[in-house]
Enzyme design. Structure first.
Site, PDB file in Angstrom:
ATOM      1  CB  SER A  43      -0.810   0.082   1.310  1.00  0.00           C
ATOM      2  OG  SER A  43      -1.717  -0.950   1.438  1.00  0.00           O
ATOM      3  CG  HIS A  74      -2.459  -1.942  -3.292  1.00  0.00           C
ATOM      4  ND1 HIS A  74      -1.587  -2.959  -2.982  1.00  0.00           N
ATOM      5  CD2 HIS A  74      -2.931  -1.481  -2.118  1.00  0.00           C
ATOM      6  CE1 HIS A  74      -1.535  -3.101  -1.660  1.00  0.00           C
ATOM      7  NE2 HIS A  74      -2.348  -2.217  -1.118  1.00  0.00           N
ATOM      8  CG  HIS A  96      -4.784  -7.230   0.380  1.00  0.00           C
ATOM      9  ND1 HIS A  96      -4.661  -6.320  -0.645  1.00  0.00           N
ATOM     10  CD2 HIS A  96      -3.778  -6.955   1.248  1.00  0.00           C
ATOM     11  CE1 HIS A  96      -3.626  -5.515  -0.401  1.00  0.00           C
ATOM     12  NE2 HIS A  96      -3.066  -5.880   0.729  1.00  0.00           N
ATOM     13  CE1 TYR A  98      -8.367  -5.099   1.195  1.00  0.00           C
ATOM     14  CE2 TYR A  98      -6.841  -6.027   2.798  1.00  0.00           C
ATOM     15  CZ  TYR A  98      -7.143  -5.085   1.822  1.00  0.00           C
ATOM     16  OH  TYR A  98      -6.201  -4.141   1.479  1.00  0.00           O
ATOM     17  CD  GLU A  99      -7.422  -6.515  -3.227  1.00  0.00           C
ATOM     18  OE1 GLU A  99      -7.586  -5.968  -4.322  1.00  0.00           O
ATOM     19  OE2 GLU A  99      -6.311  -6.922  -2.831  1.00  0.00           O
ATOM     20  CB  ALA A 126       1.297  -0.457   5.382  1.00  0.00           C
ATOM     21  CG  MET A 229      -5.401  -6.517   7.020  1.00  0.00           C
ATOM     22  SD  MET A 229      -6.634  -5.326   6.484  1.00  0.00           S
ATOM     23  CE  MET A 229      -6.873  -4.354   7.983  1.00  0.00           C
ATOM     24  CB  SER A 230      -0.618  -8.115   2.777  1.00  0.00           C
ATOM     25  OG  SER A 230       0.458  -7.394   3.329  1.00  0.00           O
ATOM     26  CG  ASN A 253      -1.734   1.819  12.239  1.00  0.00           C
ATOM     27  OD1 ASN A 253      -1.396   1.407  11.126  1.00  0.00           O
ATOM     28  ND2 ASN A 253      -2.385   1.072  13.107  1.00  0.00           N
ATOM     29  CG  HIS A 267      -6.354   2.318   3.456  1.00  0.00           C
ATOM     30  ND1 HIS A 267      -5.293   1.469   3.697  1.00  0.00           N
ATOM     31  CD2 HIS A 267      -6.357   2.530   2.103  1.00  0.00           C
ATOM     32  CE1 HIS A 267      -4.686   1.176   2.550  1.00  0.00           C
ATOM     33  NE2 HIS A 267      -5.317   1.804   1.571  1.00  0.00           N
TER      34      HIS A 267
END
Ligand code: R1P
Length: 300
Positions: A43, A74, A96, A98-99, A126, A229-230, A253, A267
């Protein structure tokens, strides 16, 4: 690309050896570059490819069998080029769970890199800092990972094993190359990055929501230093097919471990931190590739 049912009758999209071969041959027919190093840019870190010269760019949507990037930040381009004479390939954006992609689709580029002749892969991401000593903007060398979706059966190596890529039961006790970790920390020290360089354990969650406070506290107890998440599916498949892996995680973060904290992660803030630290990471990755190239010259 085929759709098959998992043991619990969920449809998943997966690829055959012929699919990987077709995409590899398509790419090799379009480019003269023969990369030995692949870089997956996370990202907001697509800029890592900017340091390359003699660039040739393909949009994911134009590459047969390739998924397209849907996550904001992306770019969705595969960039071939040279860094200090070393042929490299950069993924500007990755895929990902989640996609809605299957883990076979998420990891498809890694097997294509293998078939192309890539030997080392640098994966960036990230992530949210869990370790209380971390600060936003730190760069964490990934020492190890926890595959949380894998515990629940969401694992990229589930299904028939293709021995042409690797063994049925691969070891993951050395997923992240010790030599590459040592080399990147040497390079980082020379660049004067020591004050924000960390090493730690990355935990993958499926997302797309950020963690609850109870989940974050659990991750801390489990020994995680950061969460994202990756990365873990790509690294698992890379290790399975014998690639050397380096993982770099940008702490964008700090994850809330405290119910009284009002601040909420989003995000846009993640992408903003990536933007502010991208040049630093670019320098580190570029210098590392130069070192790898020098080592190659010296050992050949
Ligand atoms: O891991 P990358 O894709 O770098 O990005 C991280 O940032 C996004 C959340 O802000 C998620 O995609 C998470 O995994």
């Amino acid at each position: 690309v085929h759709v098959r049912k998992t043991a619990c009758q969920i449809d998943i999209t997966c690829c055959s050896f012929e699919d990987y071969k077709l995409t590899t041959e398509w790419l090799l027919n379009q480019t003269r570059h023969r990369p030995k190093v692949a870089v997956i840019c996370s990202s907001g870190l697509g800029l890592l490819a900017d340091a390359a010269s003699n660039k040739q760019t393909f949009r994911y949507q134009d590459i047969p069998n390739f998924p397209v990037s849907t996550a904001p930040g992306h770019e969705g381009c595969l960039v071939f080029g040279t860094v200090d004479g070393a042929a490299c390939v950069f993924m500007q954006g990755h895929f990902h769970l989640y996609e809605g992609y299957s883990l076979c689709q998420v990891t498809l580029p890694v097997r294509i890199f293998k078939l192309m002749g890539v030997e080392s892969i640098i994966v960036t991401n990230a992530s949210g800092g869990i370790c209380p000593d971390f600060k936003v903007g730190d760069i964490m060398i990934i020492k190890d990972h926890i595959n949380l979706p894998g515990f629940a059966g969401q694992h990229p190596l589930c299904g028939p094993n293709d021995e042409r890529f690797g063994t049925r039961f691969p070891s993951m006790s050395d997923a992240y190359s010790k030599d590459l970790r040592r080399l990147v920390s040497e390079v980082a020290c020379e660049l004067d990055y020591s004050s924000f360089l960390r090493e730690g354990v990355y935990c993958m969650v499926s997302g797309p929501n950020f963690e609850t406070i109870a989940e974050a506290r659990m991750l801390l107890v489990l020994g995680c230093d950061s969460v994202g998440m990756s990365t873990v599916p790509e690294v698992t498949v890379a290790k399975h097919c014998g690639l050397r892996v380096l993982g770099l995680s940008l702490i964008t973060n700090m994850v809330s471990l405290d119910y009284s904290r009002e601040e909420k992660v989003n995000h846009d803030d993640v992408l903003h931190i990536c933007k502010t630290r991208a040049k630093l990471l670019q320098k580190l990755v570029t210098e590392l590739i130069c070192r790898l190239q020098q080592q190659n010259i010296n050992t050949n």
